[in-house]
Design a protein around this motif. Structure first.
Motif, PDB file in Angstrom:
ATOM      1  N   ASP A  66      24.859  99.742 -38.129  1.00 44.40           N
ATOM      2  CA  ASP A  66      23.835  98.729 -37.937  1.00 44.40           C
ATOM      3  C   ASP A  66      23.521  99.025 -36.381  1.00 44.40           C
ATOM      4  O   ASP A  66      24.159  98.875 -35.217  1.00 44.40           O
ATOM      5  CB  ASP A  66      24.583  97.650 -37.692  1.00 44.40           C
ATOM      6  CG  ASP A  66      23.599  96.132 -37.692  1.00 44.40           C
ATOM      7  OD1 ASP A  66      22.621  96.510 -37.054  1.00 44.40           O
ATOM      8  OD2 ASP A  66      23.928  95.170 -38.138  1.00 44.40           O
ATOM      9  N   ARG A  67      21.911  99.367 -36.050  1.00 45.36           N
ATOM     10  CA  ARG A  67      21.480  99.522 -34.841  1.00 45.36           C
ATOM     11  C   ARG A  67      20.701  98.545 -34.393  1.00 45.36           C
ATOM     12  O   ARG A  67      19.720  98.766 -33.641  1.00 45.36           O
ATOM     13  CB  ARG A  67      20.952 101.089 -35.033  1.00 45.36           C
ATOM     14  CG  ARG A  67      21.915 102.175 -35.348  1.00 45.36           C
ATOM     15  CD  ARG A  67      21.083 103.298 -35.407  1.00 45.36           C
ATOM     16  NE  ARG A  67      22.277 104.275 -35.679  1.00 45.36           N
ATOM     17  CZ  ARG A  67      22.898 104.983 -35.031  1.00 45.36           C
ATOM     18  NH1 ARG A  67      23.087 104.618 -33.547  1.00 45.36           N
ATOM     19  NH2 ARG A  67      23.717 105.962 -35.311  1.00 45.36           N
ATOM     20  N   GLY A  68      20.779  97.328 -35.058  1.00 43.26           N
ATOM     21  CA  GLY A  68      19.946  96.120 -34.461  1.00 43.26           C
ATOM     22  C   GLY A  68      18.618  96.190 -35.049  1.00 43.26           C
ATOM     23  O   GLY A  68      17.819  95.258 -34.511  1.00 43.26           O
ATOM     24  N   ALA A  69      18.092  96.950 -35.718  1.00 38.91           N
ATOM     25  CA  ALA A  69      16.661  96.901 -36.171  1.00 38.91           C
ATOM     26  C   ALA A  69      16.392  96.178 -37.374  1.00 38.91           C
ATOM     27  O   ALA A  69      17.459  95.458 -37.875  1.00 38.91           O
ATOM     28  CB  ALA A  69      16.245  98.375 -36.803  1.00 38.91           C
ATOM     29  N   PHE A  70      15.209  95.721 -37.854  1.00 40.48           N
ATOM     30  CA  PHE A  70      15.147  94.768 -38.955  1.00 40.48           C
ATOM     31  C   PHE A  70      15.919  95.037 -40.073  1.00 40.48           C
ATOM     32  O   PHE A  70      16.596  94.003 -40.697  1.00 40.48           O
ATOM     33  CB  PHE A  70      13.506  94.708 -39.276  1.00 40.48           C
ATOM     34  CG  PHE A  70      13.383  93.476 -40.039  1.00 40.48           C
ATOM     35  CD1 PHE A  70      12.900  92.378 -39.396  1.00 40.48           C
ATOM     36  CD2 PHE A  70      13.114  93.696 -41.307  1.00 40.48           C
ATOM     37  CE1 PHE A  70      13.014  91.321 -40.420  1.00 40.48           C
ATOM     38  CE2 PHE A  70      13.072  92.684 -42.181  1.00 40.48           C
ATOM     39  CZ  PHE A  70      12.672  91.513 -41.793  1.00 40.48           C
TER      40      PHE A  70
END
Length: 165
Positions: free
Chosen positions: A36-40
């Motif tokens: 999880d890299r914080g993108a949509f």
């Protein structure tokens, strides 16, 4: 608005850019691709899957299928196997290029209609707009993937259209 030549150029650009991203992602572990890299859509892999499935849905709409969700299920988690994804992505890119190769300028006129998801409301939009959406949507999400890959320490190739081989 747009031409068949534009579509062929953008289909080539799509293949080139997807190849660049997949090559860069090859240097990551399975866990890094799904992190999880914080993108949509959270991860590199999920965003790549979103593009894979969205391309299929939009292509089916452009081909006249008003109910593409009846046989194409959008999934952020499938395919989960990296080698399978690479094969499927390559085939989808070939499908987009073949579709664009057959286009005539006259094919971009008229309307496209479909019934999203639950199928209760019929949507109708100009065909040229839907074609532009296919390519714009790809570019938007590939930019997100490019940023995630760069943050993960890999370096995708150039994205500028004038660099297209």
């Amino acid at each position: 608005m747009i031409s068949a030549a534009y579509c062929r150029l953008m289909a080539r650009y799509n293949t080139w850019q997807n190849t660049s991203l997949v090559t860069a992602a090859d240097g990551l572990t399975h866990q890094d691709r799904w992190k999880d890299r914080g993108a949509f859509f959270r991860s590199i892999a999920a965003t790549l899957n979103h593009l894979y499935w969205a391309d299929a849905l939009i292509l089916q709409r452009l081909k006249g299928n008003e109910h593409p969700e009846d046989h194409i299920e959008h999934s952020l988690t499938s395919p989960s196997d990296w080698d399978e994804f690479k094969t499927l992505r390559s085939r989808r890119d070939e499908e987009i290029e073949a579709w664009a190769a057959r286009l005539l300028d006259a094919d971009l006129a008229g309307m496209v209609a479909w019934r999203p998801g639950e199928g209760s409301t019929r949507v109708e939009k100009p065909r040229a707009l839907c074609v532009m959406q296919l390519f714009n949507h790809q570019t938007h999400h590939r930019g997100q993937i490019h940023a995630m890959l760069t943050a993960a320490g890999t370096l995708p190739g150039p994205t500028d259209l004038e660099m297209l081989p």
